[in-house]
Design a protein around this motif. Sequence first.
Motif, PDB file in Angstrom:
ATOM      1  N   ARG A 224       0.803  -1.221   0.000  1.00 51.50           N
ATOM      2  CA  ARG A 224       0.000   0.000   0.000  1.00 51.50           C
ATOM      3  C   ARG A 224       0.837   1.272   0.000  1.00 51.50           C
ATOM      4  NH1 ARG A 224      -5.188  -1.476   3.905  1.00 51.50           N
ATOM      5  NH2 ARG A 224      -5.970  -3.177   2.597  1.00 51.50           N
ATOM      6  N   PRO A 225       1.981   1.326   0.707  1.00 56.92           N
ATOM      7  CA  PRO A 225       2.791   2.556   0.619  1.00 56.92           C
ATOM      8  C   PRO A 225       3.199   2.897  -0.808  1.00 56.92           C
ATOM      9  CG  PRO A 225       3.511   1.232   2.477  1.00 56.92           C
ATOM     10  CD  PRO A 225       2.536   0.393   1.723  1.00 56.92           C
ATOM     11  N   ILE A 226       3.501   1.884  -1.619  1.00 59.87           N
ATOM     12  CA  ILE A 226       3.869   2.160  -3.008  1.00 59.87           C
ATOM     13  C   ILE A 226       2.658   2.665  -3.777  1.00 59.87           C
ATOM     14  CG2 ILE A 226       4.724   1.154  -5.154  1.00 59.87           C
ATOM     15  CD1 ILE A 226       6.407  -0.729  -3.590  1.00 59.87           C
ATOM     16  N   GLN A 227       1.494   2.079  -3.537  1.00 56.70           N
ATOM     17  CA  GLN A 227       0.297   2.555  -4.220  1.00 56.70           C
ATOM     18  C   GLN A 227       0.013   4.014  -3.893  1.00 56.70           C
ATOM     19  OE1 GLN A 227      -2.893  -0.308  -3.276  1.00 56.70           O
ATOM     20  NE2 GLN A 227      -2.765  -0.905  -5.410  1.00 56.70           N
ATOM     21  N   ILE A 228       0.269   4.402  -2.659  1.00 58.84           N
ATOM     22  CA  ILE A 228       0.045   5.787  -2.267  1.00 58.84           C
ATOM     23  C   ILE A 228       1.077   6.705  -2.920  1.00 58.84           C
ATOM     24  CG2 ILE A 228       0.068   7.373  -0.294  1.00 58.84           C
ATOM     25  CD1 ILE A 228      -0.994   4.947   1.362  1.00 58.84           C
ATOM     26  N   LEU A 229       2.345   6.257  -2.969  1.00 53.37           N
ATOM     27  CA  LEU A 229       3.392   7.068  -3.580  1.00 53.37           C
ATOM     28  C   LEU A 229       3.189   7.230  -5.076  1.00 53.37           C
ATOM     29  CD1 LEU A 229       6.555   5.730  -1.688  1.00 53.37           C
ATOM     30  CD2 LEU A 229       5.505   7.984  -1.457  1.00 53.37           C
ATOM     31  N   MET A 230       2.633   6.213  -5.736  1.00 53.41           N
ATOM     32  CA  MET A 230       2.459   6.330  -7.179  1.00 53.41           C
ATOM     33  C   MET A 230       1.097   6.909  -7.545  1.00 53.41           C
ATOM     34  SD  MET A 230       2.256   2.304  -8.214  1.00 53.41           S
ATOM     35  CE  MET A 230       0.851   1.248  -7.827  1.00 53.41           C
TER      36      MET A 230
END
Length: 555
Positions: free
Chosen positions: A391-397
Amino acid sequence: MPQDRRKVPFSGKAKKQQIQAKKNRQNKTLLLSTSSGSSTYDVVSVNYQPKNRGGRGDSNRYTLKFYRETDAEMTLKKEEALKSLNSVSEKDMEVDPAEFFPDELTFPKRPPWDFNMTPAQLDSQEQRYFKHYIDKLQASDHWKDVSYFELNLETWRQLWRVLEMCDVLLLIVDVRYAGMMFPPSLYEYVVKEQKKDMILVLNKIDLVPAAAVCAWRQHFTRSCPALRVLCFTSCPGYNLRGATNDKAGLQVRRRRGRQQMCTEGATKLLEACKQIVGTHVDLSSWEKKIREESSLERDEDERTEIGEMIQEKADTTYYKHEKYKNGVLTLGCVGQPNVGKSSLMNAIMGKKVVSVSRTPGHTKHFQTIFLTPQVRLCDCPGLVFPSTVPRPIQILMGSYPIAQLREPYTTIRYLAERLDLPKLLRIDHPENDDSWSPRDICDGWAKKRGYLTAKAARLDTYRAANSILRMALDGKICLWLRPPGFTEERETFENHEDLKYIRWVQALTNEETSSITSDSDDERRSSESDSEDSDDGEEATIAMANKFKALANED
């Protein structure tokens, strides 16, 4: 007549509770049960509109829907925010896309239909299919690892329409997270089942070193032989102005007031389409348009021309695909939110034809624009495909709206363990300690920027976290992940023959290219943003030449 009952005063806290209860009723929170009925999951509408705009249709038909974390998960994540950071090596920043898209996590496909079915029958069939699809996912072994993905059937219907209409599918991905944005199930469906051609566009290549772009291009070319991989940026060198980085390593790229058509990327896309269509479609008008637009300048703020086919109700219409119908090539543009689909279409057109926003879900329905009488572009709303992407990557992208985050510290930790945020942000530890935690970084940034709460005048940690994440989304703080084997083969990619093509698309001068390739990893993971944190009083204007302008003088 009897007197009305006297109004009873209540506190501001009670008023807030009333407003929150009203919002919860408006959001129509949906409870979905697993197939076993043992537990439930809250589904929330992220961009819900309280009232219809203009009184036409349902303004909430295309709202983004995601599962909400439980209160226990939120409490645990807030406790983790106080723990120290653990730095991640460059080798650990390599990601294998196959790990995030198991075979069980395919995307929903339109169920079979025929012209004898009524719209009501087709709608009912698709509703049953989508519910069965969700139940099947919940019963799979990967369900506990599945991250945010689109739960709105109406948005998936837009994808189905685009896949039916297009002759060639353009899948646009952000090169910083290319491996997490490429669903293999979509490639298998389009290329092997529908027998259509597919082009992968690595967008925003100006944000990462050319060697990383080359590595991702080689990775997808080897893993998907039938896939054509192109590079693109809507910010080539001649559309930028001023200094490109500040003293700490943050690159502060600013767009010019008047934009030029991104002819380098458009030319490569034209060449790929020529190889695909052969003599079936005449693309000479597209080639002529590129030559003409390369010598013109367009105002960045000129009025937007919105495409046709805006849907106001459930799209259950029929469409039977006919390849290159009437000599027209239809290009379907698909990708996750915030990958730059609308910006790519504007850059190919040479003018603003699709409105652009950083908010996921801004494009709510597919729309078609004729590039030339023989080339038609079809833009699909941003879709988050089922995956196990953290989820952190989904938020960053940009797959999930930053403003809707209930707990930002997990994403701040992911970012800070891979980049030296205290150095990039030039912040001091709020407690003069040597050990940093995600909360310390947010407090330090809030102290530097003067973010304080309204009543108690405490450091506004949430606002600071929101600011940092938006800088990461915009590319000012630029985290980019590597394909498998990049660390060992880095020297090979830094001398690869594709670098000439990549730098040509970036349209950078020699000075800019050398600064990107020679800086440290922390300093080069950044790009375009506003100038709120730049300490440079003057900007060194760099003359950038459009290498493609020579074509404008040809016959």
